[in-house]
Scaffold this active site. Structure first.
Site, PDB file in Angstrom:
ATOM      1  N   TRP A 128      57.915  25.176  -3.870  1.00 38.17           N
ATOM      2  CA  TRP A 128      56.673  24.423  -4.110  1.00 38.17           C
ATOM      3  C   TRP A 128      57.111  23.057  -4.652  1.00 38.17           C
ATOM      4  O   TRP A 128      57.853  23.010  -5.651  1.00 38.17           O
ATOM      5  CB  TRP A 128      55.829  25.180  -5.131  1.00 38.17           C
ATOM      6  CG  TRP A 128      54.490  24.583  -5.427  1.00 38.17           C
ATOM      7  CD1 TRP A 128      53.565  24.137  -4.521  1.00 38.17           C
ATOM      8  CD2 TRP A 128      53.926  24.380  -6.722  1.00 38.17           C
ATOM      9  NE1 TRP A 128      52.452  23.672  -5.183  1.00 38.17           N
ATOM     10  CE2 TRP A 128      52.656  23.810  -6.536  1.00 38.17           C
ATOM     11  CE3 TRP A 128      54.363  24.626  -8.026  1.00 38.17           C
ATOM     12  CZ2 TRP A 128      51.823  23.489  -7.597  1.00 38.17           C
ATOM     13  CZ3 TRP A 128      53.538  24.308  -9.075  1.00 38.17           C
ATOM     14  CH2 TRP A 128      52.272  23.746  -8.863  1.00 38.17           C
ATOM     15  N   ASP A 151      57.642  32.583 -11.481  1.00 40.49           N
ATOM     16  CA  ASP A 151      56.355  31.961 -11.157  1.00 40.49           C
ATOM     17  C   ASP A 151      55.579  32.984 -10.330  1.00 40.49           C
ATOM     18  O   ASP A 151      55.914  33.237  -9.167  1.00 40.49           O
ATOM     19  CB  ASP A 151      56.615  30.673 -10.356  1.00 40.49           C
ATOM     20  CG  ASP A 151      55.322  29.931 -10.033  1.00 40.49           C
ATOM     21  OD1 ASP A 151      54.238  30.415 -10.415  1.00 40.49           O
ATOM     22  OD2 ASP A 151      55.400  28.865  -9.387  1.00 40.49           O
ATOM     23  N   ALA A 196      52.239  33.524  -8.796  1.00 39.96           N
ATOM     24  CA  ALA A 196      50.998  32.803  -8.491  1.00 39.96           C
ATOM     25  C   ALA A 196      50.162  33.503  -7.427  1.00 39.96           C
ATOM     26  O   ALA A 196      49.070  33.027  -7.108  1.00 39.96           O
ATOM     27  CB  ALA A 196      51.336  31.383  -8.039  1.00 39.96           C
ATOM     28  N   LYS A 247      44.653  31.991  -7.159  1.00 39.60           N
ATOM     29  CA  LYS A 247      44.488  32.565  -5.817  1.00 39.60           C
ATOM     30  C   LYS A 247      43.913  33.971  -5.877  1.00 39.60           C
ATOM     31  O   LYS A 247      43.044  34.321  -5.092  1.00 39.60           O
ATOM     32  CB  LYS A 247      45.822  32.606  -5.063  1.00 39.60           C
ATOM     33  CG  LYS A 247      46.776  31.498  -5.380  1.00 39.60           C
ATOM     34  CD  LYS A 247      46.499  30.221  -4.623  1.00 39.60           C
ATOM     35  CE  LYS A 247      47.343  29.114  -5.216  1.00 39.60           C
ATOM     36  NZ  LYS A 247      47.467  27.932  -4.442  1.00 39.60           N
TER      37      LYS A 247
HETATM   38  C1  LMR Z   1      49.729  25.038  -2.606  1.00 39.28           C
HETATM   39  O1  LMR Z   1      50.953  25.197  -2.671  1.00 39.28           O
HETATM   40  O2  LMR Z   1      49.158  24.651  -1.580  1.00 39.28           O
HETATM   41  C2  LMR Z   1      48.873  25.344  -3.803  1.00 39.28           C
HETATM   42  O3  LMR Z   1      49.633  25.950  -4.790  1.00 39.28           O
HETATM   43  C3  LMR Z   1      48.085  24.190  -4.261  1.00 39.28           C
HETATM   44  C4  LMR Z   1      48.889  23.209  -5.049  1.00 39.28           C
HETATM   45  O4  LMR Z   1      48.537  22.972  -6.207  1.00 39.28           O
HETATM   46  O5  LMR Z   1      49.868  22.650  -4.543  1.00 39.28           O
END
Ligand code: LMR
Length: 399
Positions: free
Chosen positions: A127, A208, A210, A243
């Site tokens: 990410w 993490d 999520a 989420k």
């Molecule tokens: C994503 O990766 O699309 C989500 O976690 C939204 C974000 O905050 O980047």
């Protein structure tokens, strides 16, 4: 003063929200930011959330401050959901944060205070905010390849080698489940190897988590976390309810520190509270109160679990549908069946990503990440055809 600042580019992922909104085409497809969409393309407010909000509206009799730790019952309810039964001899401390992002930031700052000379190890791709955040707290960063986009496979040997070459006190930022962006998660036997390697070196995991519940199920998606918990003396957890509760804009998360030295947890909590106080002082209450009500009212819990399960099934059905296409040029759609969560990574170049957007109205992250939860069954054909027409996808896969 402002004249001394260099212009910064907009966040490429979040800019997709407005780019998509501004596009007049009625058949556009949004596979950009990671939000769940149902079979009608909506991101619904979950039924349990609506019910909890109604209860809250009637029952809440004050909006006075709760303190930097936020809603303690929420923090404990999420700890139970993530950790299950915490091993004897260990305990945790935690605090409510604005989203999982707030939790990550807090925990990175805590780790940095304790290990100013250590390194944070990050598997790539990840990410994008992970790297930005590590740099923002001033920590040293060391990357290794977690997922080979060209070969379309995870590289567990790289991760294990990275851990073996780390130093005691170094931090490993690990995705608990539903790896973002690849969907390639370690299985239980690999988590065990990761735990043993971390223990040998004395490195600390920052997990993490999520997407709990959006891969294989609530307990299954915590497998890795729980293996680490069983084997290691200390760990950090950043939890997000964005989420799995669909509470995206309410910013609901929690940060946890686990240790078997109970006295040190109090010290850690003091630091967490102090850092939180200097950032957001106290976390926003509403979403966490909703999640707490859902976890403490059995009928709401049952409704939430059922709806989450349906969401996960829909994502899996999209994975299965795309997997039926097999190899399209260099992309092995078949592997989507076994990867987990909302995301998959196409080996598309940035130019090809723009081309898919301009020519086909298909929006995705610049990395080639697609949000499968944004795809409708009826659009699968169109997506696959469009990908198949990209020049670089016309070449046969070599691995
Ligand atoms: C994503 O990766 O699309 C989500 O976690 C939204 C974000 O905050 O980047």
């Amino acid at each position: 003063m402002l004249a001394s600042l260099e212009a910064r580019p907009a966040d490429p992922l979040l800019s997709l929200i407005s780019l998509f909104e501004a596009d007049p085409r009625t058949d556009k497809i949004d596979l950009g930011v990671g939000v769940y969409r149902d079979a009608t393309g909506q991101t619904p407010v979950m039924a349990a959330v609506k019910a909890a909000e109604t209860m809250l509206f009637e029952l809440q009799d004050s909006k006075s401050y709760l303190g930097p730790e936020g809603d303690v019952s929420f923090v404990n309810a999420m700890a139970k959901l993530a950790f299950g039964n915490i091993s004897v001899g260990k305990s945790y401390t935690g605090l409510q944060t604005p989203g999982g992002t707030g939790a990550l930031r807090l925990l990175l700052e805590l780790w940095q205070r304790a290990n100013p000379d250590g390194k944070v190890w990050l598997g790539t791709p990840s990410w994008p905010v992970h790297e930005t955040m590590i740099r923002s707290v001033g920590a040293k960063i060391q990357t290794y390849v977690h997922y080979d986009t060209t070969a379309q496979s995870a590289c567990p040997d790289n991760l294990l080698a990275a851990i073996r070459s780390a130093k005691s006190g170094d931090l490993f930022l690990l995705h608990g489940c539903c790896h973002n962006p690849s969907g390639a998660d370690p299985d239980a036997s690999l988590w065990l190897l990761i735990a043993e390697a971390l223990l040998n070196v004395g490195a600390i995991p920052l997990v993490d988590l999520a997407y709990q519940g959006l891969g294989n199920g609530l307990d299954e998606d915590a497998t890795g976390l729980r293996i680490l918990l069983d084997h290691l003396p200390e760990l950090l957890l950043a939890y997000s309810c964005d989420k799995n509760f669909g509470l995206y804009r309410d910013r609901v998360g929690a940060a946890y520190v686990v240790s078997r030295q109970l006295g040190l947890l109090e010290v850690a909590q003091g630091h967490l509270s102090e850092i939180a106080r200097s950032c957001w002082s106290m976390p926003p209450d509403h979403g966490a109160a909703v999640a707490r009500l859902i976890m403490t009212e059995p009928t709401l819990t049952a409704s939430w679990r059922q709806e989450l399960n349906q969401m996960t099934k829909r994502i899996q059905s999209i994975r299965d549908r795309l997997a039926e296409f097999g190899d399209i040029g260099k992309f092995a759609f078949g592997r989507l069946r076994n990867e987990k969560g909302m995301f998959a990574l196409l080996p598309a170049t940035p130019d090809e990503v723009v081309r898919l957007r301009n020519e086909n109205g298909i929006f995705m992250a610049g990395s080639g990440r697609i949000n499968l939860a944004g795809l409708q069954e009826a659009d699968c054909d169109r997506l696959v055809q469009a990908i198949g027409r990209l020049p670089s996808f016309a070449h046969k896969r070599t691995s």
